[in-house]
Design a protein around this motif. Structure first.
Motif, PDB file in Angstrom:
ATOM      1  N   ALA A   1       0.679  -1.180   0.150  1.00  0.00           N
ATOM      2  CA  ALA A   1       0.011   0.004  -0.006  1.00  0.00           C
ATOM      3  C   ALA A   1       0.966   1.357   0.210  1.00  0.00           C
TER       4      ALA A   1
ATOM      5  N   GLU B   1       2.514   1.822  -3.479  1.00  0.00           N
ATOM      6  CA  GLU B   1       1.593   2.287  -4.468  1.00  0.00           C
ATOM      7  C   GLU B   1       1.255   3.676  -3.950  1.00  0.00           C
ATOM      8  N   ARG B   2       1.077   4.005  -2.970  1.00  0.00           N
ATOM      9  CA  ARG B   2       0.777   5.493  -2.697  1.00  0.00           C
ATOM     10  C   ARG B   2       1.887   6.372  -2.935  1.00  0.00           C
TER      11      ARG B   2
ATOM     12  N   ASN C   1       2.164   6.558  -7.144  1.00  0.00           N
ATOM     13  CA  ASN C   1       1.035   7.328  -7.500  1.00  0.00           C
ATOM     14  C   ASN C   1       1.379   8.924  -7.362  1.00  0.00           C
TER      15      ASN C   1
ATOM     16  N   SER D   1       4.142   4.842 -11.161  1.00  0.00           N
ATOM     17  CA  SER D   1       3.354   3.637 -10.881  1.00  0.00           C
ATOM     18  C   SER D   1       3.613   2.692 -12.283  1.00  0.00           C
TER      19      SER D   1
END
Length: 370
Positions: free
Chosen positions: A112, A115-116, A119, A124
């Motif tokens: 998580a 991915e944060r 982004n 990504s």
């Protein structure tokens, strides 16, 4: 106590004094720039904050903790290096998550976080690539992503953009500024580039020879530099320094500008208390190029504008402006003019000067005369 407090910090190697007593305090969420030429001690100071170099004397507090003797891993910092320092055999995803694995963060949480961060930095689509498949700007984003994944108290940036080309450096500068605005993180950023310093920081420490010559906001340092060094270092083109003699007439401070054939009295405004002891003595007039311009570009509503004539020696078109070089009092002086002003080498041009915004410096101490 703020996010970072540096109190009388010194660093010596034998009889060689690298840092000579640094005092800096910043609050949580502030962006501090350490700026100065090579060898001024800014990277040494950053390494001491990080715990990569020992302190000879003084104290460094991060948050409410004295960290002088703490190892880097216990200081709650993340560092972005000039060289990126990515692991070449790992993918982008693995590079970003490596520190999380070391700290035994659960795998789902690691995913998580990666991915944060990806982004946020718009990388990504690069997560499965290795560093040799990335451009310089992409590698720098990955290095920043690895730091952001930590979510530390303090981010340390060591000249992170110096290996990038000019266009990419401007783009990444914007990225870092936006990132700071979005996250409100506390950042200490080392650079030798005064444009980076002015555009990124909300606090700047201008360093020279192991000392902080001035600490303040970008506008404070630009408008009221403490000394000749800061005045000449911050600003592009640099501030003009013109030797002159301070005079007084009807309570006004005056210096005379001689172009070789004519002399023009420049009225600086009411003579201040600090200026009075210098009447009849040599001073250095400091005036920025944008305070000397062509008649068409001058702000007509300014009450202190004065006309001077100058022989144009060099013109340097930059696109939005043309830098015009002439001479006053025997030194070269740069004016910032409109490109359509029709300035040409060899001609005598009429310029407009705003001497009320000029500064005076003591030639002996090199400090600004308040």
């Amino acid at each position: 106590m703020g996010a970072l407090s540096i109190r009388n910090v010194k660093k010596s190697y034998g009889n060689t004094h690298i840092l000579k007593g640094i005092d800096i305090d910043i609050d949580k969420g502030q962006f501090l720039i350490l700026v100065g030429p090579s060898g001024c001690g800014k990277s040494t100071l950053l390494n001491m904050i990080a715990g990569l170099e020992d302190i000879s004397s003084g104290e460094i507090h991060i948050g409410n903790r004295l960290v002088n003797h703490l190892p880097p891993k216990d200081r709650d910092i993340a560092m972005v290096f000039q060289s990126y320092a990515l692991y070449p055999n790992m993918t982008v995803r693995q590079n970003i998550s490596f520190g999380l694995e070391i700290r035994k963060i659960p795998v789902a949480e690691q995913k998580a976080i990666v991915e944060r961060v990806a982004n946020m930095l718009q990388i990504s689509h690069l997560l499965d690539r290795k560093p040799n498949q990335l451009s310089g700007g992409q590698r720098q984003r990955v290095a920043m992503g690895r730091a952001l994944a930590r979510n530390p108290t303090l981010f340390l940036f060591d000249e992170p953009l110096s290996n990038l080309d000019a266009k990419l450096r401007v783009e990444m500068r914007t990225e870092i500024k936006l990132l700071h605005q979005r996250m409100g993180t506390t950042i200490v950023y080392v650079t030798h580039d005064q444009i980076e310093a002015m555009t990124l920081g909300d606090r700047i420490a201008v360093m020279k020879d192991g000392e902080v010559k001035q600490f303040g906001t970008p506008q404070q340092i630009y408008d009221t530099p403490a000394n000749l060094y800061v005045a000449g270092f911050i600003g592009s083109p640099a501030m003009n320094f013109i030797p002159a003699t301070l005079e007084e007439a009807e309570g006004q401070a005056i210096v005379r500008l001689d172009n070789g054939t004519e002399t023009f009295p420049a009225k600086l405004g009411p003579l201040g208390t600090a200026q009075r002891p210098y009447v009849g003595k040599s001073v250095i007039l400091g005036i920025r190029p944008e305070q000397i311009t062509d008649q068409g570009s001058a702000q007509a509503d300014q009450p202190n504008l004065q006309l001077i004539r100058a022989k144009v020696e060099i013109t340097e078109p930059t696109g939005p402006d043309t830098l015009v070089t002439s001479q006053f009092n025997g030194v070269k002086v740069t004016a910032r003019c409109h490109p359509q002003a029709g300035m040409a080498p060899g001609q005598t041009a009429t310029l407009v000067i705003d001497p009320s915004k000029a500064l005076l410096f003591d030639p002996a101490s090199e400090n600004r005369i308040a």
